[in-house]
Write an enzyme that holds these catalytic residues in place. Structure first.
Site, PDB file in Angstrom:
ATOM      1  N   ASP A 148       0.001   4.706   0.961  1.00  0.00           N
ATOM      2  CA  ASP A 148      -0.045   5.846   1.895  1.00  0.00           C
ATOM      3  C   ASP A 148      -0.078   5.450   3.376  1.00  0.00           C
ATOM      4  OD1 ASP A 148      -0.017   7.794   0.015  1.00  0.00           O
ATOM      5  OD2 ASP A 148      -2.069   7.607  -0.552  1.00  0.00           O
ATOM      6  N   ASP A 189       0.868  -1.038  -0.085  1.00  0.00           N
ATOM      7  CA  ASP A 189      -0.222   0.065  -0.006  1.00  0.00           C
ATOM      8  C   ASP A 189       1.035   1.304   0.017  1.00  0.00           C
ATOM      9  OD1 ASP A 189      -2.340   1.701   0.643  1.00  0.00           O
ATOM     10  OD2 ASP A 189      -1.246   1.798   2.703  1.00  0.00           O
TER      11      ASP A 189
END
Length: 178
Positions: A17, A15
């Site tokens: 952020d 992922d």
């Protein structure tokens, strides 16, 4: 999962952020990109082992008109400048209401990344900071590892099979099996 032979890990997907870089909501400014502690070292170690790396990111700000696709591209370019090149990028520009197949927790981005890398989803892992990352991995048949941050909800931690304190520990857990 029933068989005793663990599939060989061939790719680690992340992922963006809150996992690879400090989360700045709807960030369209490359100047605000800050790597998470240890991210570069972890990525360098994976690349040195010959494992593919990728980034899977929900960017609903595009659908909402808060940021543009070009903003997302410029932030992603900065991520690569700071953390090195990734083998695959998957961005979902849709909002939750769009009902797309790519937005995590849907498995679409994991499946697409694995197709592009020419591997089975069982040969990939996804490291993320919230439950939707883990659910996307599991829905696709990949391994999910949660690295909680202060915004991660307690139930997301308790629901996750693999939980690590940081990126280095997450990767260590994945590599133990290889």
């Amino acid at each position: 999962m029933g068989s005793s032979a663990t599939p060989q890990l061939r790719a680690v997907l992340f992922d963006r952020d809150g996992t690879l870089v400090v989360d700045v909501p709807y960030n369209g400014n490359p100047g605000l990109v800050r790597p998470m502690p240890g991210a570069k070292e972890v990525l360098d170690s994976l690349r040195a082992r010959g494992l593919a790396t990728g980034v899977l990111s929900n960017q609903s700000g595009v659908a909402r008109g808060v940021i543009t696709a070009a903003d997302v591209d410029s932030v992603n370019a900065k991520v690569e400048e700071l953390l090195g090149p990734f083998d695959v990028w998957e961005i979902c520009p849709h909002s939750e209401e769009d009902g797309c197949a790519c937005r995590k927790p849907a498995p679409g981005m994991v499946q697409s990344a694995c197709r592009k890398l020419g591997i089975e989803t069982s040969e990939a892992a996804l490291i993320g900071d919230i439950g939707t990352d883990i659910r996307a991995a599991e829905a696709a048949g990949a391994t999910g590892v949660l690295v909680p941050t202060p915004v991660t909800r307690a139930e997301e931690v308790s629901e996750s099979r693999l939980v690590a304190q940081d990126l280095a520990q997450a990767v260590g857990m994945l590599l133990e099996g290889t």
